[in-house]
Design a protein around this motif. Structure first.
Motif, PDB file in Angstrom:
ATOM      1  N   ARG A  70      12.163  -0.673  11.650  1.00 22.57           N
ATOM      2  CA  ARG A  70      11.342  -0.483  10.057  1.00 22.57           C
ATOM      3  C   ARG A  70      10.351  -1.983   9.928  1.00 22.57           C
ATOM      4  N   LEU A  71      11.561  -2.195  10.009  1.00 17.51           N
ATOM      5  CA  LEU A  71      10.398  -3.352   9.320  1.00 17.51           C
ATOM      6  C   LEU A  71       9.461  -4.359  10.167  1.00 17.51           C
ATOM      7  N   ASP A  72       9.032  -4.639  11.057  1.00 18.82           N
ATOM      8  CA  ASP A  72       8.428  -4.811  12.025  1.00 18.82           C
ATOM      9  C   ASP A  72       7.429  -3.570  11.302  1.00 18.82           C
ATOM     10  N   ILE A 109       1.077  -3.153  10.007  1.00 11.95           N
ATOM     11  CA  ILE A 109       0.489  -2.182   8.477  1.00 11.95           C
ATOM     12  C   ILE A 109       0.116  -3.627   7.401  1.00 11.95           C
ATOM     13  N   VAL A 110       0.675  -3.966   6.662  1.00 15.69           N
ATOM     14  CA  VAL A 110       0.644  -4.663   5.895  1.00 15.69           C
ATOM     15  C   VAL A 110      -0.109  -5.566   5.942  1.00 15.69           C
ATOM     16  N   SER A 111      -0.116  -6.315   6.585  1.00 13.47           N
ATOM     17  CA  SER A 111      -1.390  -7.135   7.573  1.00 13.47           C
ATOM     18  C   SER A 111      -2.207  -6.796   7.378  1.00 13.47           C
ATOM     19  N   ALA A 112      -2.306  -5.570   8.406  1.00 14.36           N
ATOM     20  CA  ALA A 112      -3.818  -4.476   8.694  1.00 14.36           C
ATOM     21  C   ALA A 112      -4.414  -4.101   7.976  1.00 14.36           C
ATOM     22  N   LEU A 113      -3.975  -4.172   6.617  1.00 14.45           N
ATOM     23  CA  LEU A 113      -4.505  -3.424   5.314  1.00 14.45           C
ATOM     24  C   LEU A 113      -5.997  -4.025   4.770  1.00 14.45           C
ATOM     25  N   GLY A 114      -6.313  -5.047   5.202  1.00 11.25           N
ATOM     26  CA  GLY A 114      -7.450  -6.337   4.578  1.00 11.25           C
ATOM     27  C   GLY A 114      -7.110  -6.424   2.754  1.00 11.25           C
ATOM     28  N   LEU A 135       7.479  -3.976  -1.613  1.00 16.26           N
ATOM     29  CA  LEU A 135       9.040  -4.742  -1.288  1.00 16.26           C
ATOM     30  C   LEU A 135       8.082  -5.803  -0.196  1.00 16.26           C
ATOM     31  N   THR A 136       7.618  -5.267   0.945  1.00 17.13           N
ATOM     32  CA  THR A 136       6.956  -6.031   2.087  1.00 17.13           C
ATOM     33  C   THR A 136       5.790  -6.093   1.381  1.00 17.13           C
ATOM     34  N   ALA A 137       5.000  -6.041   0.814  1.00 12.87           N
ATOM     35  CA  ALA A 137       3.466  -6.573   0.238  1.00 12.87           C
ATOM     36  C   ALA A 137       3.934  -7.904  -0.370  1.00 12.87           C
ATOM     37  N   LEU A 138       5.034  -8.190  -1.400  1.00 12.11           N
ATOM     38  CA  LEU A 138       5.680  -8.188  -2.386  1.00 12.11           C
ATOM     39  C   LEU A 138       5.895  -9.981  -2.277  1.00 12.11           C
ATOM     40  N   ALA A 139       6.402  -9.717  -0.832  1.00  8.74           N
ATOM     41  CA  ALA A 139       7.214 -10.776   0.369  1.00  8.74           C
ATOM     42  C   ALA A 139       6.144 -11.632   1.141  1.00  8.74           C
ATOM     43  N   ARG A 140       4.633 -10.588   1.638  1.00  8.59           N
ATOM     44  CA  ARG A 140       3.787 -11.520   1.871  1.00  8.59           C
ATOM     45  C   ARG A 140       2.827 -12.959   0.839  1.00  8.59           C
ATOM     46  N   ALA A 141       2.796 -11.767  -0.053  1.00  8.94           N
ATOM     47  CA  ALA A 141       1.743 -12.225  -0.991  1.00  8.94           C
ATOM     48  C   ALA A 141       2.354 -12.845  -1.554  1.00  8.94           C
ATOM     49  N   SER A 142       3.930 -13.618  -2.216  1.00  5.52           N
ATOM     50  CA  SER A 142       4.513 -13.930  -3.182  1.00  5.52           C
ATOM     51  C   SER A 142       5.041 -15.256  -1.618  1.00  5.52           C
ATOM     52  N   ARG A 143       5.003 -15.412  -0.815  1.00  2.74           N
ATOM     53  CA  ARG A 143       5.508 -16.473  -0.098  1.00  2.74           C
ATOM     54  C   ARG A 143       6.925 -16.628   0.114  1.00  2.74           C
ATOM     55  N   LEU A 144       7.837 -15.512  -0.769  1.00  2.00           N
ATOM     56  CA  LEU A 144       9.164 -15.306  -0.455  1.00  2.00           C
ATOM     57  C   LEU A 144       9.569 -14.332   0.953  1.00  2.00           C
ATOM     58  N   ALA A 145      10.706 -14.438   1.272  1.00  2.00           N
ATOM     59  CA  ALA A 145      11.546 -13.872   2.372  1.00  2.00           C
ATOM     60  C   ALA A 145      11.269 -12.399   1.544  1.00  2.00           C
ATOM     61  N   ARG A 146      11.655 -11.042   2.322  1.00  2.00           N
ATOM     62  CA  ARG A 146      11.649 -10.508   1.658  1.00  2.00           C
ATOM     63  C   ARG A 146      12.811  -9.937   1.234  1.00  2.00           C
ATOM     64  N   MET A 148       2.561   6.568  11.203  1.00  2.00           N
ATOM     65  CA  MET A 148       3.146   8.375  11.534  1.00  2.00           C
ATOM     66  C   MET A 148       4.673   7.291  12.109  1.00  2.00           C
ATOM     67  N   ASN A 149       4.590   5.933  12.765  1.00  2.00           N
ATOM     68  CA  ASN A 149       5.889   6.173  13.721  1.00  2.00           C
ATOM     69  C   ASN A 149       6.445   5.733  12.440  1.00  2.00           C
ATOM     70  N   LEU A 150       5.718   4.623  10.997  1.00  2.00           N
ATOM     71  CA  LEU A 150       6.796   4.340  10.050  1.00  2.00           C
ATOM     72  C   LEU A 150       7.307   4.949   9.024  1.00  2.00           C
ATOM     73  N   LEU A 151       6.773   6.485   9.234  1.00  2.00           N
ATOM     74  CA  LEU A 151       7.121   7.588   8.559  1.00  2.00           C
ATOM     75  C   LEU A 151       8.049   7.911   9.557  1.00  2.00           C
ATOM     76  N   ALA A 152       8.523   8.140  10.231  1.00  2.00           N
ATOM     77  CA  ALA A 152       9.388   8.586  11.171  1.00  2.00           C
ATOM     78  C   ALA A 152      10.554   7.685  10.810  1.00  2.00           C
ATOM     79  N   ALA A 153      10.408   6.208  10.399  1.00  2.00           N
ATOM     80  CA  ALA A 153      11.463   5.055  10.637  1.00  2.00           C
ATOM     81  C   ALA A 153      12.018   4.891   9.094  1.00  2.00           C
ATOM     82  N   GLN A 154      10.882   5.433   8.555  1.00  2.00           N
ATOM     83  CA  GLN A 154      11.397   5.140   6.900  1.00  2.00           C
ATOM     84  C   GLN A 154      12.069   6.318   6.878  1.00  2.00           C
TER      85      GLN A 154
END
Length: 327
Positions: free
Chosen positions: A219-221, A226-231, A249-260, A153-159
């Motif tokens: 928003r980035l936090d 959330i992406v890290s908690a999705l499991g 974009l956040t998921a791609l950055a984390r999974a490919s070990r790139l900066a966002r 819900m917080n992300l919804l508002a932040a986005q």
């Protein structure tokens, strides 16, 4: 405060030596502008990637830099007890904006935020991908995990705020990543160096601004948490039509070990090999790579040979050719 002198500020009774000193400094500034003009023009002429250097993106970056400067100067004005700190910020802000624009990591981050919003807007128009409430975010908000649902819900508002802010060419200081927030504060203090009253105001403003950043989840936090908690459901975040632009974009950055920022850059027209490698490094299968290319670059085929790479090899190739502020 550090400001750029101009010949128009001289009065008839000014000391000739002082005038000469100011003119010498202005001439050095003009020489620097001429020195950089050729490389900048050459780069723009050779680079026809409008997804990176469109007039709209440049205007947004310029506006966001000015907005960061305004917030910093206004915070100093409030700390110094100015009766109209906002008006003072409008008058004093341009000099600080010039200094902030010379901070490459901050400039790069704001540039990529502008590119992210342009992509978000394009995908909404072409594929009806909602910029705020995506299918994945709906699932997160409906999660039985109360913490995850609340963050959704917080992300919804932040986005939603992010879209409004970028359209207005604004970026709240508290939305900057922690390291860039520190850079902005350091630039604010450098701006008033040598002015005792300004230094005192900057010290007080720094305390207030740090406190605001510490208690605010940006928003980035939220996206990162959330992406890290999705499991096991994290693969859904790598489906652009399901996750939406921001979470993808956040998921791609984390999974490919790139900066966002590098993940955002990989979606642009000149970076398609990097996008393909990033997707493979993130563990996306060929059909997913094809689907992502169809969404982002429907006229371009997936680079050949991608199917022969595993995720570790793709990640190694990405690490060997870094992208960033010095690229």
């Amino acid at each position: 405060m550090a400001t750029t002198a101009s010949a128009g500020t001289f009065s008839a009774g000014s000391d000739p030596e002082a005038i000469e000193g100011l003119l010498r400094r202005d001439l050095a500034h003009a020489d620097q502008a001429m020195h950089h003009m050729g490389p900048i023009l050459r780069h723009l002429l050779q680079n026809d990637d409008r997804s990176i250097f469109s007039d709209e993106i440049i205007a947004r970056v310029r506006g966001m830099i000015a907005d960061v400067a305004r917030q910093l100067v206004q915070a100093m004005g409030e700390a110094a007890g100015h009766t109209d700190a906002a008006a003072w910020a409008r008058e004093a802000g341009p000099g600080l904006a010039e200094m902030l624009a010379a901070t490459q990591p901050l400039l790069y981050h704001l540039h990529m935020l502008a590119v992210e919003w342009q992509l978000t807007d394009k995908l909404q128009g072409r594929l009806a991908i909602d910029p705020v409430l995506t299918p994945l975010l709906q699932d997160i908000i409906a999660s039985p995990d109360p913490d995850l649902a609340a963050r959704g819900m917080n992300l919804l508002a932040a986005q939603a705020r992010f879209g409004q802010q970028v359209r207005r060419m604004q970026i709240p200081l508290a939305e900057l990543p922690a390291d860039l927030h520190e850079m902005a504060l350091a630039t604010m203090k450098a701006y008033v160096a040598g002015d005792a009253a300004g230094e005192a105001a900057a010290e007080q403003a720094e305390l207030v601004l740090r406190q605001r950043r510490a208690v605010a989840a940006s928003r980035l936090d939220l996206l990162d948490h959330i992406v890290s908690a999705l499991g096991a459901d994290r693969a859904g975040a790598l489906r652009l039509d399901h996750a939406g632009t921001a979470m993808f974009l956040t998921a791609l950055a984390r999974a490919s070990r790139l900066a966002r920022e590098a993940a955002i850059m990989s979606t642009t027209e000149s970076q398609m090999p990097r996008l393909a490698l990033s997707l493979v490094a993130a563990g996306v299968r060929r059909d997913g790579v094809v689907a992502t290319f169809a969404a982002l670059h429907p006229e371009i085929a997936v680079p050949t040979g991608i199917e022969g790479l595993d995720s570790d090899r793709a990640a190694a190739l990405l690490a060997h050719v870094p992208v960033g502020v010095d690229a």
